[in-house]
Design an enzyme around this catalytic site. Structure first.
Site, short mmCIF file in Angstrom:
data_model
loop_
_atom_site.label_atom_id
_atom_site.label_comp_id
_atom_site.label_asym_id
_atom_site.label_seq_id
_atom_site.Cartn_x
_atom_site.Cartn_y
_atom_site.Cartn_z
N ASN A 77 0.87 -1.17 0.00
CA ASN A 77 0.00 0.00 0.00
C ASN A 77 0.91 1.23 0.00
OD1 ASN A 77 -1.78 2.05 0.45
ND2 ASN A 77 -2.48 1.35 2.47
N TRP A 78 1.03 1.84 -1.15
CA TRP A 78 1.97 2.98 -1.28
C TRP A 78 1.42 4.24 -0.61
CZ3 TRP A 78 4.26 2.94 -6.99
CH2 TRP A 78 4.86 1.70 -7.22
N LYS A 79 0.15 4.22 -0.28
CA LYS A 79 -0.52 5.39 0.32
C LYS A 79 -0.27 6.63 -0.55
CE LYS A 79 -0.29 3.12 4.77
NZ LYS A 79 -0.18 3.22 6.21
N HIS A 122 -9.57 1.01 5.01
CA HIS A 122 -8.29 1.21 5.70
C HIS A 122 -8.49 2.15 6.88
CE1 HIS A 122 -4.18 2.41 6.51
NE2 HIS A 122 -3.80 1.32 5.87
N GLU A 127 -6.89 4.55 7.87
CA GLU A 127 -6.69 5.97 7.55
C GLU A 127 -7.93 6.54 6.86
OE1 GLU A 127 -2.93 5.38 5.61
OE2 GLU A 127 -2.04 4.90 7.55
N GLU A 183 -5.27 -4.91 10.54
CA GLU A 183 -4.23 -3.89 10.74
C GLU A 183 -4.49 -3.16 12.06
OE1 GLU A 183 -2.32 -2.63 6.78
OE2 GLU A 183 -4.05 -1.36 7.10
N GLY A 213 2.61 2.39 10.74
CA GLY A 213 3.54 3.50 10.59
C GLY A 213 4.29 3.87 11.86
N SER A 271 3.52 -2.05 10.27
CA SER A 271 4.98 -2.10 10.46
C SER A 271 5.58 -3.46 10.13
CB SER A 271 5.35 -1.68 11.90
OG SER A 271 4.97 -0.33 12.12
N GLY A 298 2.94 -1.01 4.25
CA GLY A 298 3.02 0.40 3.90
C GLY A 298 4.46 0.81 3.65
N GLY A 299 5.10 1.35 4.69
CA GLY A 299 6.46 1.90 4.57
C GLY A 299 7.44 0.99 3.85
P1 13P Z 1 3.07 0.44 7.63
O1 13P Z 1 3.60 -0.85 7.04
O2 13P Z 1 3.78 1.65 7.16
O3 13P Z 1 2.95 0.34 9.12
O4 13P Z 1 1.57 0.59 7.08
C1 13P Z 1 0.71 -0.47 7.17
C2 13P Z 1 -0.53 -0.14 6.42
O5 13P Z 1 -1.30 0.71 6.82
C3 13P Z 1 -0.77 -0.85 5.17
O6 13P Z 1 -2.05 -0.64 4.70
#
Ligand code: 13P
Length: 256
Positions: free
Chosen positions: A12-14, A102, A104, A172, A178, A218, A239-240
């Site tokens: 997920n590149w956000k 998600h 977010e 999640e 994050g 994470s 994500g990251g």
């Molecule tokens: P991180 O891997 O950056 O914690 O993000 C997880 C995430 O929200 C994937 O959708």
């Protein structure tokens, strides 16, 4: 018992990457996938870039076997919804998956499970596989509500018509996203086992056991192997660590 579900490793590149970086990242992954040709790795690899990069990434991963997904969709197929993107539009660009619900989106846009469910149903109608996200906040965990919150979100967000083939769930924990604070393998497995049990109740034994349930929060090259070794963890939503080809690829290799 050996897992029969195929791993799904999803990036997920956000809201990250301009065209140059997005192209470089997607091409680097495509090159790594190309080297596995003929060996059929035990994972599906998926990237979910921002909308702006979808055509470019589609082109970069063409023929590599890497799947493309969106990060959200509107519940309607089309119409007067300024700024929104429909599942049909994502499918039209070659997407096979879309993330819905998600945390977010839930926190930044006030999305509740009933809306997430309608988005997931719009995804199904467009022929996309929704990745339905659930997860508790830190306060909910500290308050001993982890299982209740995840059960409620799952029941409320699961689309009608869900099957093991057309739907993926992602657990999640919000406090792990994050933050560099990953759930321990045991914490992840506890919730994944609950999700599995609820899926069996909702869809029956065979379907419930065949649905893929991803962990996100994470996940990185250091902790992926242990998390992915849990009996009900069928992949990751990353994500990251999905923004660096080497890290994302190392996470995928942890399935081996
Ligand atoms: P991180 O891997 O950056 O914690 O993000 C997880 C995430 O929200 C994937 O959708």
């Amino acid at each position: 018992m050996a897992k029969t579900r195929r791993f799904l490793i999803a990036g997920n590149w956000k809201m990250n990457c301009l065209r140059k970086d997005g192209r470089a990242l997607a091409s680097a992954l495509a090159r790594r996938m190309a080297k596995t040709k003929g060996t059929r790795p035990p994972f599906d690899l998926l990237v979910c870039p921002p909308y702006t990069l979808l055509p470019l990434v589609a082109e970069a991963v063409k023929g590599s076997g890497i799947r493309l997904g969106g990060q959200d969709c509107h519940m309607a197929e089309k119409g007067a919804h300024t700024g929104d993107v429909s599942a049909t539009m994502l499918a039209d660009l070659g997407c096979k998956y879309v993330i819905v619900g998600h945390s977010e989106r839930r926190s930044n846009h006030g999305e509740k499970s009933d809306l997430v469910k309608t988005k997931a149903e719009a995804a199904l109608a467009a022929g996309l596989i929704p990745i339905v996200c659930i997860g508790e906040t830190e306060a909910e965990r500290d308050g001993g509500k982890t299982l209740a919150v995840n059960r409620r979100q799952l029941k409320g967000s699961l689309p009608d018509g869900a099957t093991a083939k057309n739907t993926v769930i992602a657990y999640e924990p919000v406090w792990a996203i994050g933050t560099g604070r990953t759930a321990t393998p045991a914490q992840a497995q506890e919730v994944h086992a609950l999700v599995r049990a609820e899926l069996v109740k909702a869809l029956g034994e065979a379907e419930g056991h065949a649905v893929r349930v991803l962990y996100g929060g994470s996940m990185n090259p250091k902790n992926a192997k242990e998390l992915l070794a849990q009996p009900d963890v069928d992949g990751g939503l990353i994500g990251g660590a999905s923004l660096k080809a080497e890290d994302f690829w190392t996470v995928a290799q942890s399935c081996l």
